[in-house]
Design an enzyme around this catalytic site. Structure first.
Site, PDB file in Angstrom:
ATOM      1  N   SER A 124       0.948  -1.413  -0.369  1.00 15.67           N
ATOM      2  CA  SER A 124      -0.089   0.030   0.307  1.00 15.67           C
ATOM      3  C   SER A 124       0.616   0.993   0.336  1.00 15.67           C
ATOM      4  CB  SER A 124      -0.604   0.273   1.023  1.00 15.67           C
ATOM      5  OG  SER A 124      -1.140   1.251   1.569  1.00 15.67           O
ATOM      6  N   TYR A 148      -1.865  -1.156  11.101  1.00 13.42           N
ATOM      7  CA  TYR A 148      -1.567  -1.498   9.993  1.00 13.42           C
ATOM      8  C   TYR A 148      -0.607  -1.266   8.635  1.00 13.42           C
ATOM      9  CZ  TYR A 148      -3.434  -2.129   5.022  1.00 13.42           C
ATOM     10  OH  TYR A 148      -3.592  -2.099   3.151  1.00 13.42           O
ATOM     11  N   LYS A 152       2.169  -3.754   6.667  1.00 14.86           N
ATOM     12  CA  LYS A 152       2.666  -4.049   5.094  1.00 14.86           C
ATOM     13  C   LYS A 152       3.923  -3.860   4.845  1.00 14.86           C
ATOM     14  CE  LYS A 152      -1.707  -4.612   4.091  1.00 14.86           C
ATOM     15  NZ  LYS A 152      -1.726  -5.761   3.039  1.00 14.86           N
TER      16      LYS A 152
HETATM   17  N1  LIG Z   1      -9.190  -2.135  -0.738  1.00  8.18           N
HETATM   18  C1  LIG Z   1      -8.142  -0.705  -0.654  1.00  8.18           C
HETATM   19  O1  LIG Z   1      -8.224   1.115   0.000  1.00  8.18           O
HETATM   20  C2  LIG Z   1      -6.413  -1.303   0.051  1.00  8.18           C
HETATM   21  C3  LIG Z   1      -5.273  -0.139  -0.177  1.00  8.18           C
HETATM   22  C4  LIG Z   1      -3.728  -1.028  -0.118  1.00  8.18           C
HETATM   23  C5  LIG Z   1      -3.863  -2.021   0.044  1.00  8.18           C
HETATM   24  N2  LIG Z   1      -4.963  -2.894  -0.011  1.00  8.18           N
HETATM   25  C6  LIG Z   1      -4.729  -4.196  -0.003  1.00  8.18           C
HETATM   26  O2  LIG Z   1      -4.882  -5.462  -1.007  1.00  8.18           O
HETATM   27  C7  LIG Z   1      -5.253  -6.075  -0.005  1.00  8.18           C
HETATM   28  C8  LIG Z   1      -7.054  -6.295  -0.634  1.00  8.18           C
HETATM   29  O3  LIG Z   1      -7.603  -5.664  -0.051  1.00  8.18           O
HETATM   30  P1  LIG Z   1      -9.521  -5.417  -0.531  1.00  8.18           P
HETATM   31  O4  LIG Z   1      -9.524  -3.698  -0.466  1.00  8.18           O
HETATM   32  O5  LIG Z   1     -10.179  -5.989  -1.947  1.00  8.18           O
HETATM   33  O6  LIG Z   1     -10.134  -5.992   1.003  1.00  8.18           O
HETATM   34  P2  LIG Z   1     -10.477  -6.426   1.357  1.00  8.18           P
HETATM   35  O7  LIG Z   1     -11.387  -6.609   2.779  1.00  8.18           O
HETATM   36  O8  LIG Z   1     -11.780  -6.764   0.860  1.00  8.18           O
HETATM   37  O9  LIG Z   1     -10.425  -8.444   1.116  1.00  8.18           O
HETATM   38  C9  LIG Z   1      -9.506  -8.989   1.824  1.00  8.18           C
HETATM   39  C10 LIG Z   1      -9.922 -10.797   2.131  1.00  8.18           C
HETATM   40  O10 LIG Z   1      -9.059 -11.087   3.101  1.00  8.18           O
HETATM   41  C11 LIG Z   1     -10.278 -12.168   3.571  1.00  8.18           C
HETATM   42  N3  LIG Z   1      -9.066 -12.433   4.759  1.00  8.18           N
HETATM   43  C12 LIG Z   1      -8.330 -11.858   5.852  1.00  8.18           C
HETATM   44  N4  LIG Z   1      -7.773 -12.153   7.110  1.00  8.18           N
HETATM   45  C13 LIG Z   1      -7.641 -13.683   6.159  1.00  8.18           C
HETATM   46  C14 LIG Z   1      -6.965 -14.876   6.580  1.00  8.18           C
HETATM   47  N5  LIG Z   1      -6.006 -14.860   7.571  1.00  8.18           N
HETATM   48  N6  LIG Z   1      -7.239 -15.973   6.052  1.00  8.18           N
HETATM   49  C15 LIG Z   1      -8.453 -15.392   4.947  1.00  8.18           C
HETATM   50  N7  LIG Z   1      -8.583 -15.044   4.678  1.00  8.18           N
HETATM   51  C16 LIG Z   1      -8.243 -13.356   5.354  1.00  8.18           C
HETATM   52  C17 LIG Z   1     -10.975 -10.897   3.121  1.00  8.18           C
HETATM   53  O11 LIG Z   1     -12.336 -11.925   4.535  1.00  8.18           O
HETATM   54  C18 LIG Z   1     -11.499 -10.277   2.415  1.00  8.18           C
HETATM   55  O12 LIG Z   1     -12.294 -11.448   1.202  1.00  8.18           O
HETATM   56  C19 LIG Z   1      -5.579  -5.337   1.420  1.00  8.18           C
HETATM   57  O13 LIG Z   1      -3.903  -7.193   1.477  1.00  8.18           O
HETATM   58  C20 LIG Z   1      -5.514  -4.840   2.029  1.00  8.18           C
HETATM   59  O14 LIG Z   1      -4.554  -4.302   2.738  1.00  8.18           O
HETATM   60  C21 LIG Z   1      -5.931  -2.377   0.244  1.00  8.18           C
END
Ligand SMILES: NC(=O)c1ccc[n+]([C@@H]2O[C@H](COP(=O)([O-])OP(=O)(O)OC[C@H]3O[C@@H](n4cnc5c(N)ncnc54)[C@H](O)[C@@H]3O)[C@@H](O)[C@H]2O)c1
Length: 333
Positions: A124, A148, A152
């Site tokens: 991120s 958080y 990362k």
């Molecule tokens: N959405 C954003 O703005 C953003 C920005 C930068 C980075 N990210 C990163 O991208 C990734 C995806 O983000 P997103 O927005 O799709 O989030 P999201 O919460 O929609 O998706 C993450 C998924 O991981 C699953 N999960 C969490 N812990 C788990 C575990 N221990 N075992 C199995 N499954 C697990 C959750 O159920 C969820 O479906 C994340 O790592 C997030 O930190 C997101």
């Protein structure tokens, strides 16, 4: 050979599954459904005509994770699974460190045990902390302002150390800026549990009447209109960035890319665009600044363009239109 998508029923993961399936790849999803719903697998099938194999498994469950690798021939992993709410991470740091870091370590163990050495990790822009200047380049100094973000940064370091120790590995660290928008079908989109932390799902729930108004945190930043400026990227473009990143995994070692558009929009500009494109009103109030927020954050995405041939194509109107379509069709209780 298959690609394992951890967190594949989540927001970015589900769009990436659709993109990969449409491009002919064999996708397997692992998700514990802590922040997503099993129905997403049905929607992926509805959109693509192909139902990916789905494991309702937690990465903290070592036996369960091992089973996924035992039962499949996994060539590479796209690792989305993780907790992502900044505010919650301040209140529950141990849970965040355990889930995100221990989950990743378990995943790496199973990869090694099954001769799988390619991984794309969802990092991120938060790893840049409070950048001194914008646009942000990949070689800017790294720091974090909340647990958080620290998960990362730690995971980035773990994967870098792994590549030093084991030259069979290739790792892509993708630093996302602010993904918004949804698939054009309106079937999949950003659907967080509880009160959304991010701007767009908050806006769509205000538009639907689920939440009374939007809080705009601070209007006295040094920006065009005083509100915070971020690099919003369409989730469809972001998903395609993962496909492009698969290419760089052919070369061993660590590869780091910003995935953003290179252009910033303020909160008020997002509200204006959402109202104009969708013909709805978004009532908002100006609230105090949030601790840790910065005035401006946007990417220099030229490295990904030059080395991966990837560039964001879709504009803000498309992001606003698709996000609202998803919210209107959403059957969340
Ligand atoms: N959405 C954003 O703005 C953003 C920005 C930068 C980075 N990210 C990163 O991208 C990734 C995806 O983000 P997103 O927005 O799709 O989030 P999201 O919460 O929609 O998706 C993450 C998924 O991981 C699953 N999960 C969490 N812990 C788990 C575990 N221990 N075992 C199995 N499954 C697990 C959750 O159920 C969820 O479906 C994340 O790592 C997030 O930190 C997101």
């Amino acid at each position: 050979m298959s690609i394992l998508i951890t967190g594949g029923t989540g927001y970015i993961g589900s769009h990436t599954c659709v993109d990969f399936i449409k491009k002919g790849l064999d996708v397997i999803i692992l998700d514990n459904l802590s922040n997503s719903r099993a129905e997403v697998v049905d929607y992926i099938e509805q959109i693509t005509g192909i139902r990916p194999k789905f494991y309702h498994t937690d990465l903290l469950d070592r036996e369960g994770t091992k089973k996924v690798f035992d039962e499949n021939d996994i060539e590479s992993v796209i690792h989305f699974a993780g907790l992502k709410a900044v505010g919650e991470s301040v209140l529950k740091p141990v849970e965040y460190y355990r889930n995100n870091i221990v989950g990743t370590l378990n995943l790496i163990d199973e990869m090694r045990a099954h001769n799988c050495f390619k991984i794309v990790f969802s990092s991120s822009a938060t790893v840049y902390g409070k950048p001194k200047t914008v646009p942000i380049k990949e070689d800017f100094p790294l720091s974090t302002t909340n647990p958080y973000g620290t998960t990362k940064l730690f995971i980035e370091r773990i994967l870098e150390d792994l590549c030093v120790a084991d030259d069979r590995f290739s790792v892509a660290l993708l630093r996302y800026f602010n993904p918004i928008g949804a698939h054009e079908s309106g079937l999949i989109g950003d659907d967080p549990n509880g009160i959304p932390n991010n701007l767009m799902p908050y806006i769509t729930r205000v538009a639907k009447g689920v939440l009374p108004h939007l809080n705009v945190f601070g209007n006295d930043y040094e920006t065009r209109d005083g509100t915070g400026v971020r690099d919003y990227i369409h989730v469809i473009d972001l998903a395609a960035g993962h496909y492009s990143a698969l290419k760089c995994l052919e070369e061993k070692g660590v590869h780091i890319y910003n995935l953003g558009t290179g252009r910033g929009y303020s909160v008020l500009e997002i509200i204006e665009a959402f109202e104009r494109v969708n013909n709805v009103k978004i009532p908002y109030i100006i609230a105090p600044r949030r601790a840790g927020d910065i005035a401006e954050c946007y990417a220099d995405p030229s490295k990904a363009a030059y080395e991966l041939g990837w560039k964001a194509e879709l504009g803000l109107d498309d992001m606003c239109r698709s996000a609202w379509k998803f919210e209107q069709l959403n059957t969340r209780k």
